[in-house]
Design an enzyme around this catalytic site. Structure first.
Site, PDB file in Angstrom:
ATOM      1  N   LYS A  19     -10.301   5.960  -3.940  1.00 23.96           N
ATOM      2  CA  LYS A  19      -9.388   7.050  -3.552  1.00 23.96           C
ATOM      3  C   LYS A  19      -7.996   6.682  -4.055  1.00 23.96           C
ATOM      4  O   LYS A  19      -7.543   5.546  -3.844  1.00 23.96           O
ATOM      5  CB  LYS A  19      -9.430   7.175  -2.029  1.00 23.96           C
ATOM      6  CG  LYS A  19      -8.323   7.964  -1.367  1.00 23.96           C
ATOM      7  CD  LYS A  19      -8.798   8.420   0.020  1.00 23.96           C
ATOM      8  CE  LYS A  19      -7.710   8.457   1.057  1.00 23.96           C
ATOM      9  NZ  LYS A  19      -8.158   9.059   2.321  1.00 23.96           N
ATOM     10  N   LYS A  43     -11.841  11.196  12.095  1.00 19.10           N
ATOM     11  CA  LYS A  43     -11.230   9.907  12.445  1.00 19.10           C
ATOM     12  C   LYS A  43     -11.231   9.764  13.953  1.00 19.10           C
ATOM     13  O   LYS A  43     -10.859  10.720  14.656  1.00 19.10           O
ATOM     14  CB  LYS A  43      -9.769   9.828  11.953  1.00 19.10           C
ATOM     15  CG  LYS A  43      -9.628   9.918  10.448  1.00 19.10           C
ATOM     16  CD  LYS A  43      -8.184   9.760   9.970  1.00 19.10           C
ATOM     17  CE  LYS A  43      -8.159   9.904   8.452  1.00 19.10           C
ATOM     18  NZ  LYS A  43      -6.816   9.856   7.865  1.00 19.10           N
ATOM     19  N   GLU A  99      -7.955  15.707  -1.300  1.00 18.75           N
ATOM     20  CA  GLU A  99      -7.748  15.615   0.157  1.00 18.75           C
ATOM     21  C   GLU A  99      -6.344  16.095   0.515  1.00 18.75           C
ATOM     22  O   GLU A  99      -5.357  15.652  -0.091  1.00 18.75           O
ATOM     23  CB  GLU A  99      -7.958  14.148   0.577  1.00 18.75           C
ATOM     24  CG  GLU A  99      -7.767  13.885   2.052  1.00 18.75           C
ATOM     25  CD  GLU A  99      -8.150  12.439   2.424  1.00 18.75           C
ATOM     26  OE1 GLU A  99      -8.847  11.760   1.629  1.00 18.75           O
ATOM     27  OE2 GLU A  99      -7.732  12.007   3.506  1.00 18.75           O
ATOM     28  N   ASP A 159      -5.802  11.734  -2.583  1.00 16.00           N
ATOM     29  CA  ASP A 159      -5.234  12.176  -1.302  1.00 16.00           C
ATOM     30  C   ASP A 159      -3.740  12.417  -1.501  1.00 16.00           C
ATOM     31  O   ASP A 159      -2.996  11.477  -1.820  1.00 16.00           O
ATOM     32  CB  ASP A 159      -5.470  11.102  -0.224  1.00 16.00           C
ATOM     33  CG  ASP A 159      -5.096  11.579   1.170  1.00 16.00           C
ATOM     34  OD1 ASP A 159      -4.603  12.722   1.307  1.00 16.00           O
ATOM     35  OD2 ASP A 159      -5.310  10.811   2.133  1.00 16.00           O
ATOM     36  N   ASP A 189      -7.598  16.765   6.115  1.00 20.51           N
ATOM     37  CA  ASP A 189      -7.452  15.519   6.886  1.00 20.51           C
ATOM     38  C   ASP A 189      -6.463  15.755   8.025  1.00 20.51           C
ATOM     39  O   ASP A 189      -6.880  16.101   9.144  1.00 20.51           O
ATOM     40  CB  ASP A 189      -7.032  14.369   5.965  1.00 20.51           C
ATOM     41  CG  ASP A 189      -6.877  13.057   6.721  1.00 20.51           C
ATOM     42  OD1 ASP A 189      -7.258  13.015   7.920  1.00 20.51           O
ATOM     43  OD2 ASP A 189      -6.376  12.060   6.158  1.00 20.51           O
ATOM     44  N   LYS A 246      -3.988   7.385  -3.876  1.00 17.25           N
ATOM     45  CA  LYS A 246      -2.942   8.009  -3.072  1.00 17.25           C
ATOM     46  C   LYS A 246      -1.886   8.531  -4.042  1.00 17.25           C
ATOM     47  O   LYS A 246      -1.240   7.718  -4.736  1.00 17.25           O
ATOM     48  CB  LYS A 246      -2.319   6.968  -2.146  1.00 17.25           C
ATOM     49  CG  LYS A 246      -3.264   6.497  -1.049  1.00 17.25           C
ATOM     50  CD  LYS A 246      -3.693   7.634  -0.181  1.00 17.25           C
ATOM     51  CE  LYS A 246      -3.626   7.336   1.276  1.00 17.25           C
ATOM     52  NZ  LYS A 246      -4.120   8.460   2.089  1.00 17.25           N
ATOM     53  N   HIS A 250       0.880  -1.167   0.000  1.00 13.61           N
ATOM     54  CA  HIS A 250       0.000   0.000   0.000  1.00 13.61           C
ATOM     55  C   HIS A 250       0.920   1.220   0.000  1.00 13.61           C
ATOM     56  O   HIS A 250       1.604   1.486   0.990  1.00 13.61           O
ATOM     57  CB  HIS A 250      -0.883  -0.056   1.251  1.00 13.61           C
ATOM     58  CG  HIS A 250      -2.082   0.820   1.192  1.00 13.61           C
ATOM     59  ND1 HIS A 250      -3.094   0.641   0.275  1.00 13.61           N
ATOM     60  CD2 HIS A 250      -2.437   1.901   1.928  1.00 13.61           C
ATOM     61  CE1 HIS A 250      -4.027   1.563   0.458  1.00 13.61           C
ATOM     62  NE2 HIS A 250      -3.650   2.337   1.451  1.00 13.61           N
ATOM     63  N   GLU A 265     -14.413   5.726   4.419  1.00 11.17           N
ATOM     64  CA  GLU A 265     -13.342   4.900   3.840  1.00 11.17           C
ATOM     65  C   GLU A 265     -12.940   3.806   4.841  1.00 11.17           C
ATOM     66  O   GLU A 265     -11.760   3.550   5.037  1.00 11.17           O
ATOM     67  CB  GLU A 265     -12.141   5.779   3.478  1.00 11.17           C
ATOM     68  CG  GLU A 265     -11.600   6.569   4.663  1.00 11.17           C
ATOM     69  CD  GLU A 265     -10.420   7.479   4.351  1.00 11.17           C
ATOM     70  OE1 GLU A 265     -10.210   7.834   3.186  1.00 11.17           O
ATOM     71  OE2 GLU A 265      -9.703   7.818   5.320  1.00 11.17           O
TER      72      GLU A 265
HETATM   73  C1  MUC Z   1      -5.218   9.108   5.052  1.00 14.42           C
HETATM   74  O1  MUC Z   1      -4.416  10.034   5.076  1.00 14.42           O
HETATM   75  O2  MUC Z   1      -6.327   9.359   4.604  1.00 14.42           O
HETATM   76  C2  MUC Z   1      -6.698   6.519   4.556  1.00 14.42           C
HETATM   77  C3  MUC Z   1      -6.699   5.687   3.493  1.00 14.42           C
HETATM   78  C4  MUC Z   1      -5.387   5.279   3.261  1.00 14.42           C
HETATM   79  O3  MUC Z   1      -4.967   4.547   2.375  1.00 14.42           O
HETATM   80  O4  MUC Z   1      -4.590   5.897   4.152  1.00 14.42           O
HETATM   81  C5  MUC Z   1      -5.383   6.559   5.102  1.00 14.42           C
HETATM   82  C6  MUC Z   1      -4.817   7.784   5.648  1.00 14.42           C
HETATM   83 MG    MG Z   2      -5.919  11.430   4.190  1.00 17.30          MG
END
Ligand code: MUC
Ligand code: MG
Length: 378
Positions: A171, A277, A228, A202, A253, A173, A26, A331
């Site tokens: 989502k 969160k 994000e 994000d 976030d 990254k 990941h 999520e």
């Molecule tokens: C984040 O920063 O959102 C949420 C999904 C993911 O893959 O990491 C988290 C942290």
């Molecule tokens: Mg995030």
């Protein structure tokens, strides 16, 4: 402190570090994960009831300033002696006492608060969301994060998840590669999946404000639904400028943890949406408090994760079920990123949603064999 003599009391709190493999690598802007570490909390009370909780972070100290090891140390050395003998029925009173002696450390506090709520729910025979004022919804939409690091693999993964009706929001990254490479990656995924899916991105603070101003229009053109935390969490004015400059929603976030943070961000118009969160807010009660400020200010709410396993994700689900609004979905896919978990029944997502348990407490039980197998200190 309120402590009437006939109430059940806290006997002891135990914290256990558990390492679990992920189903694939990941990749985030700040680290690449191939395992997740959970800090499991067991809170024993003198009426024989045990409450459970969980704290996670991402990549040791790569994501935030608390590690699994520091969470365990905080719980064992500072929090456990402080709360032993306290009335077990009031999470509010216990957390108020802890806040007087332990600054920060929201992740450890979140695990403790979850365990107190789980124990009290079991004691009263009601689900945790009932202790938070009641559920406004009984299931939550859950997105999936595509972060294998490879566009073709991400597209295959998304197609399979769409086919089995597990996720239709994804989502991505980004922020590790150049903006041009990231935008090509985002556009390729959106083009391959089309209008049946929504895509969010994000950045995890990876861009400068100038880069964000330059590249957010390209993300918007690629069909992204929201952006994000594009820039550093300390740059509130920068995020306000971006939120005001672009019509695509900007979500805060890392920048917003507490009701006070939410108040500052809302006052400056610095976020259209907030990722809530339990980890950042110090537990489910903190989520509900931060959500109330967001709601009052007209900021949209989104149910975020710090990649918790089943215990932390279900605790989050109870909190998100109890928030007045959760219009941007959630999520809570953390348990699905793990090859295995230490609970009897793992959280599942079907028809794009996670059901919020309605059994007493969290509605989650520890699998003792799996806990014994995966705990770090065996
Ligand atoms: C984040 O920063 O959102 C949420 C999904 C993911 O893959 O990491 C988290 C942290
Ligand atoms: Mg995030």
């Amino acid at each position: 402190m309120l402590n009437s003599s006939n109430q059940p009391r806290i006997e002891a709190l135990e914290s256990i570090i558990v390492d679990l493999p992920t189903i694939r690598e990941h990749r985030l802007a700040m680290t690449t994960m191939s395992r997740q570490t959970l800090v499991i909390v067991r809170l024993r009370c003198d009426d024989g009831i045990e409450g459970i909780g969980e704290a996670t972070t991402i990549g040791g100290l790569a994501y935030g300033d608390q590690s699994p090891e520091s969470i365990k140390l905080t719980l064992d050395h500072y929090i456990n002696p402080l709360i032993a003998g306290m009335d077990a029925t009031s999470a509010n009173a216990v957390l108020a006492k802890v806040d007087q002696s332990v600054q920060g450390n929201a992740l450890a506090k979140s695990a403790l608060e979850t365990a107190l709520l789980d124990a009290q729910g079991k004691r009263l025979g009601v689900p945790v969301h009932a202790l938070l004022g009641g559920a406004v919804r009984h299931s939550l939409p859950v997105l999936w994060t595509l972060a294998s690091g490879d566009s073709a693999r991400d597209i295959d993964e998304a197609k399979q998840l769409l086919e089995v009706r597990r996720h239709n929001v994804f989502k991505l990254k980004i922020g590790k590669r150049s903006p041009q490479a990231d935008i090509a990656h985002v556009a390729a995924i959106k083009n391959a999946l089309g209008d049946q899916v929504e895509i969010t991105v994000d950045l995890n603070q990876a861009w400068s404000e100038a880069m964000a101003a330059r590249f957010i229009p390209d993300l918007q053109a690629a069909g992204v639904m929201l952006v994000e935390q594009p820039i550093a969490k300390d740059n509130r004015r920068g995020l306000a400028r971006l939120a005001q400059a672009f019509s695509i929603p900007i979500m805060a976030d890392e920048a917003v943890s507490t009701p006070a943070d939410m108040f500052d961000y809302a006052s400056d118009g610095a976020a259209d949406i907030v990722a809530l969160k339990i980890a950042k807010s110090g537990g489910p009660l903190g989520v509900v408090r931060t959500a109330a400020v967001a709601d009052a200010a007209g900021v949209g709410c989104y149910g975020g994760t710090l990649l918790e396993g089943t215990i932390g994700s279900i605790a989050s689900a109870h909190a998100f079920a109890a928030c007045r609004k959760m219009e941007w979905g959630t999520e809570l896919f953390g348990p699905l990123l793990l090859k295995d978990d230490i609970v009897v029944e793992r959280a599942t997502v079907a028809d794009f949603e996670l059901a919020v348990p309605s059994t007493p407490g969290l509605g989650v039980a520890i699998d003792e064999d799996k806990l014994a197998y995966y705990r770090r200190d065996k």
